[in-house]
Design an enzyme around this catalytic site. Structure first.
Site, PDB file in Angstrom:
ATOM      1  CG  ASN A  60      -1.550   1.224   1.450  1.00 15.72           C
ATOM      2  OD1 ASN A  60      -1.847   1.983   0.584  1.00 15.72           O
ATOM      3  ND2 ASN A  60      -2.152   1.436   2.642  1.00 15.72           N
ATOM      4  CD1 TRP A  61       4.010   1.367  -2.516  1.00 17.20           C
ATOM      5  CD2 TRP A  61       4.004   2.545  -4.511  1.00 17.20           C
ATOM      6  NE1 TRP A  61       4.970   0.677  -3.496  1.00 17.20           N
ATOM      7  CE2 TRP A  61       5.061   1.441  -4.544  1.00 17.20           C
ATOM      8  CE3 TRP A  61       3.945   3.343  -5.483  1.00 17.20           C
ATOM      9  CZ2 TRP A  61       5.955   1.228  -5.564  1.00 17.20           C
ATOM     10  CZ3 TRP A  61       4.860   3.189  -6.655  1.00 17.20           C
ATOM     11  CH2 TRP A  61       5.909   1.966  -6.578  1.00 17.20           C
ATOM     12  CE  LYS A  62       0.068   3.337   4.830  1.00 17.79           C
ATOM     13  NZ  LYS A  62       0.082   3.405   6.272  1.00 17.79           N
ATOM     14  CG  HIS A 118      -5.926   1.898   5.234  1.00 13.65           C
ATOM     15  ND1 HIS A 118      -5.440   2.947   6.110  1.00 13.65           N
ATOM     16  CD2 HIS A 118      -4.718   1.226   5.107  1.00 13.65           C
ATOM     17  CE1 HIS A 118      -4.114   2.458   6.531  1.00 13.65           C
ATOM     18  NE2 HIS A 118      -3.706   1.658   5.944  1.00 13.65           N
ATOM     19  CD  GLU A 154      -3.011   5.455   6.695  1.00 15.27           C
ATOM     20  OE1 GLU A 154      -2.989   5.707   5.438  1.00 15.27           O
ATOM     21  OE2 GLU A 154      -2.083   5.192   7.422  1.00 15.27           O
ATOM     22  CD  GLU A 180      -3.435  -2.279   7.502  1.00 22.32           C
ATOM     23  OE1 GLU A 180      -2.073  -2.567   6.799  1.00 22.32           O
ATOM     24  OE2 GLU A 180      -4.212  -1.504   6.978  1.00 22.32           O
ATOM     25  N   GLY A 183       2.541   2.432  10.768  1.00 18.39           N
ATOM     26  CA  GLY A 183       3.399   3.318  10.316  1.00 18.39           C
ATOM     27  C   GLY A 183       4.166   3.898  11.790  1.00 18.39           C
ATOM     28  CB  SER A 240       5.280  -1.693  12.095  1.00 18.59           C
ATOM     29  OG  SER A 240       4.846  -0.177  12.034  1.00 18.59           O
ATOM     30  N   GLY A 272       2.842  -1.152   4.050  1.00 18.42           N
ATOM     31  CA  GLY A 272       2.930   0.441   3.816  1.00 18.42           C
ATOM     32  C   GLY A 272       4.454   0.718   3.598  1.00 18.42           C
ATOM     33  N   GLY A 273       4.809   1.367   4.533  1.00 20.69           N
ATOM     34  CA  GLY A 273       6.551   1.760   4.221  1.00 20.69           C
ATOM     35  C   GLY A 273       7.383   0.792   3.741  1.00 20.69           C
TER      36      GLY A 273
HETATM   37  P1  PGA Z   1       2.913   0.430   7.530  1.00 23.66           P
HETATM   38  O1  PGA Z   1       1.329   0.390   6.995  1.00 23.66           O
HETATM   39  O2  PGA Z   1       3.408  -0.905   6.944  1.00 23.66           O
HETATM   40  O3  PGA Z   1       3.678   1.509   7.013  1.00 23.66           O
HETATM   41  O4  PGA Z   1       2.741   0.254   9.157  1.00 23.66           O
HETATM   42  C1  PGA Z   1       0.384  -0.391   6.873  1.00 23.66           C
HETATM   43  C2  PGA Z   1      -0.762  -0.146   6.259  1.00 23.66           C
HETATM   44  O5  PGA Z   1      -1.238   1.070   6.692  1.00 23.66           O
HETATM   45  O6  PGA Z   1      -1.537  -0.486   5.128  1.00 23.66           O
END
Ligand code: PGA
Length: 255
Positions: free
Chosen positions: A13-15, A99, A101, A169, A175, A214, A235-236
């Protein structure tokens, strides 16, 4: 892992990250996958602006592409939104829905998430439905209650017989570098599998349940070894081809 017939999935997930130059990362991941077993699916969900280019770059490889959100309607007066049909039209095959967010920043309720999930099915996309508790909810001992409610409200009855993915999640692990313990992850994943089994008999064994929050190359093997963890939403660590491929490698060897 070890959850029967589930095909594992490593999803990036590149956000809101990536300009057109980031397609080099896609080409690297697509090429890099060739050195590993194809026992798991691999997916990247770039921002909507890159989805067309990324899907074109990934064509002919094992790397699948998807979007990070969709509107529930097929078309219409919804300025700035993108429909599931538009995503499918580009050749992408998945969409992340609900998600945390989006639930937090855009007020998305489970009802909205269920409507978007219906839209994904209508367009022939595989939805990745996200659930997860906040730190406050965990500390109040409400984790199982919260994720059970989110699961019940976010997956429409029409999901019966359709391919979909659930991503657990914990909001406090996204993050932040704070990873849920294998015990915490296992408890929730077991519960999710149980709930899916009650609601969609005969299907729960084919629904991947991903962990997200994470996940990195150095903790992936441990997390992916937990029973009922069928992959990750990353994500990251999905922004660097080397890290993302290392997580994919951990997944296929945990199989
Ligand atoms: P993260 O994000 O790996 O940067 O913690 C995961 C996500 O929100 O899908």
């Amino acid at each position: 892992m070890e959850s029967g017939m589930v095909r594992p999935l490593i999803a990036g997930n590149w956000k809101m990250n990536g300009l057109s130059s980031a397609c080099e990362t896609i080409a690297e991941v697509a090429k890099g996958l060739e050195q590993y077993s194809d026992a798991a699916d691999c997916l990247i969900c770039p921002p909507a602006t890159l989805l067309s280019k990324v899907t074109e770059t990934a064509k002919g490889s094992r790397l699948k592409t998807g979007a990070q959100d969709c509107h529930s309607a097929a078309s219409g007066a919804h300025t700035g939104d993108v429909s599931a049909e538009m995503i499918a039209d580009l050749g992408a095959s998945y969409v992340i829905i609900g998600h945390s967010e989006r639930r937090a920043d855009h007020g998305e309720t489970s009802e909205i998430v269920a409507a978007k999930t219906e839209a994904a099915f209508r367009a022939g996309l595989t939805p990745i439905i996200c659930i997860g508790e906040t730190l406050e909810e965990r500390e109040a001992g409400r984790t199982i209650e919260v994720v059970s409610e989110q699961l019940a409200g976010s997956i429409p009855a029409s999901a019966f017989g359709k391919a979909f993915v659930v991503a657990y999640e914990p909001v406090w692990a996204i993050g932040t570098g704070k990873v849920a313990s294998t015990g915490q992850v296992g408890e929730v994943h077991d519960k999710v599998r149980e709930i899916l089994g009650e609601r969609f008999p005969g299907q729960a064994d084919q629904t991947p349940i991903l962990y997200g929050g994470s996940m990195k190359p150095d903790n992936a093997a441990e997390l992916l070894a937990v029973e009922n963890v069928d992959g990750g939403l990353i994500g990251g660590a999905s922004l660097k081809a080397e890290d993302f491929l290392a997580i994919y490698a951990a997944c296929v060897s945990a199989k």
